[in-house]
Design a protein around this motif. Sequence first.
Motif, PDB file in Angstrom:
ATOM      1  N   LEU A   5      -4.822  -3.715  -4.625  1.00 43.26           N
ATOM      2  CA  LEU A   5      -3.807  -4.013  -4.853  1.00 43.26           C
ATOM      3  C   LEU A   5      -3.508  -5.850  -4.782  1.00 43.26           C
ATOM      4  CD1 LEU A   5      -2.031  -1.527  -3.027  1.00 43.26           C
ATOM      5  CD2 LEU A   5      -2.084  -1.951  -4.566  1.00 43.26           C
ATOM      6  N   ARG A   9       0.896  -0.952   0.003  1.00 42.77           N
ATOM      7  CA  ARG A   9      -0.045   0.168   0.276  1.00 42.77           C
ATOM      8  C   ARG A   9       0.821   1.032  -0.338  1.00 42.77           C
ATOM      9  NH1 ARG A   9      -4.320  -0.975   4.695  1.00 42.77           N
ATOM     10  NH2 ARG A   9      -2.748  -1.469   5.928  1.00 42.77           N
ATOM     11  N   ARG A  17       2.486   1.452  -3.378  1.00 43.46           N
ATOM     12  CA  ARG A  17       0.822   1.268  -4.672  1.00 43.46           C
ATOM     13  C   ARG A  17       1.974   0.420  -5.659  1.00 43.46           C
ATOM     14  NH1 ARG A  17      -3.293   1.690  -2.874  1.00 43.46           N
ATOM     15  NH2 ARG A  17      -3.674   1.986  -5.164  1.00 43.46           N
TER      16      ARG A  17
END
Length: 617
Positions: free
Chosen positions: A159, A110, A113
């Motif tokens: 993700l 996270r 990214r």
Amino acid sequence: MKSLLRALALFCLLQAGTAVAAETNELLVISYHDVRDDVALKGDVDSYAIGTQNFAAHLDWLSAQGYHPVSLQQVIDASEGRKPLPDKPVLLTFDDGLRSLYTHVFPLLRAYRFPALAAVITGWVDLPQGRTVDFGPRPYTHDDFVTWAQLREMQDSGLVEIASHTDDLHHGVLSNPQGNQTPAVITRIYDPARQTYESEAAYRERLRADLARSSDKIALHLGRKPRAIVWPYAAYNREANDIADQLGMRVTFDLEGRNTKLSGDLHGLARLLMVDNPTVADLAYDLRHKMELDSVRALQVDLDAVYDSDPAQQARNIDVLIERVKQIGPSHVFLQAFADPDGNGSADALYFPNRFLPMRADLFNRVAWQLHTRAEVVVYAWLPVLGYELPDAAQRNALAIAGAQGHEIFRLDFTKPETRKLIAGIYEDLAVNSYFEGLLFHDDAFLREGELPSLAPASRTGALIDFTLELKAAAEKWRPKLKTVRNLYANTVLDPASEAWFAQRLDAFNRAYDYTALMAMPWMENSRRPRHWMQTLTAEVKRHDPEFVKTMFELQTVDWRNGKPIPGDVLKRQTRELQAAGVRHLAWYPYDFIADSPSVEVAREAISARNFPYIAK
């Protein structure tokens, strides 16, 4: 030395301001497992674990060096021609579904990214309290694996995509009467009570049932079926891929290589495996290192020397072989898969279950797997192309050409369709029942003067090449991405006119196979000046293969005219002089591990893959 090389590689990369870029439309996939805070710098009990700081440094370095993280969807889109991948694309994968995927990896993904693919063993997700899995360096419990709730949260972030790592196939199963355990995805299970092997139909049904359970569990808990499967131990075959396809998992991954040039076929995508807690310097070195330039150092081993009718003695022979190979440290072992007790060059029997010849013992897979796991070498199966002594006289007479030269008894006529089918069946049975990563085509694959007389020499050479590639294709149904080596007589290089009766040519072989094993054996050729003979041969090879990228010099260790070993100082001088001339790939035959000839000390100095300039994978 290796640490110095890695430091230099990192320095060069940082000076240049960029890592070595993958080719356009070529995907880099990196394989991670556990991420922990307490991983030892080197020598951790779990060699597949990476420290949290090192993993974060990987993400930071990849970003800084211009790598573009991509998702599985982007890979699929590129393969189907909808949108090309960005420059230097990299896909991160995480195997096994360990809890650190959620606690350590996900927060960093996270932060940077980075999308990723997480392959989970569905039978271990939400492992019931009190149950353990004998996995890795210790028994693992419920708290070591992710839960479905954690997987759902990661998936919902956009993700992380969840892939299958099977439901319960991440383990070994009994593969032979001697008790060896080999990967469940590729093994026909041996039943000791019935002394039989799993049928092809039962094998398919076992795989289908497991993969369906895995897919159904992911769909039930996460709301979507997996589109990809990561094969445990990178062990799979065409049948396994077909079953995965039918269940909607048409993207599959292994660990063969590093980069994959994308096409419409997304089976067997290569991955770079992270082991031994790699630092950024290690990662930079691995990405700069050109795998295709790695040298081969091979020992060719007679399994006839391992076989013994006394199981206890045979077991001792195996242990001696494994230990000596481990001490020497070659990169490869070319292991005999056929029995030739009379030494005439053709197969009387085979060392694996098959439909065509007697099985002297179910020995090849046992030895090959132990060489791979204990001695850490790459194993190629060594088989004849034409020389098979079929036990059925009528069949033999129908398919054989009577031998008329030297030590030969007969060879099968490969121009007959029924013969081609039979020999292809032998290669297929080898692949069904054995572990290996490549094929060495035996030196019986030549034509004598007068065979196929209607064809020009180049066409005769091509006809035999085409047949060996058919044999490779037959084996690849069950053992994908096989490498190939073909023996070549030295006279065909020194006297090009000999192609007319051998149907062999160096440049044609180097185009067709991964390596050509040139039998650089001056004593076998009755040379009175062996050193000069080798120098002449080297110069002639250099004309065809200037960088010696494809040609392997296979040296003899015994003077068969008198049965005496070639002295160790002569063997060491040979290898030094060949390396000084630029020769990259070396092999020895025979290697008499029982008599320790050549000795471990000589072999380690002359043929070991651990010495610079060879860089082990």
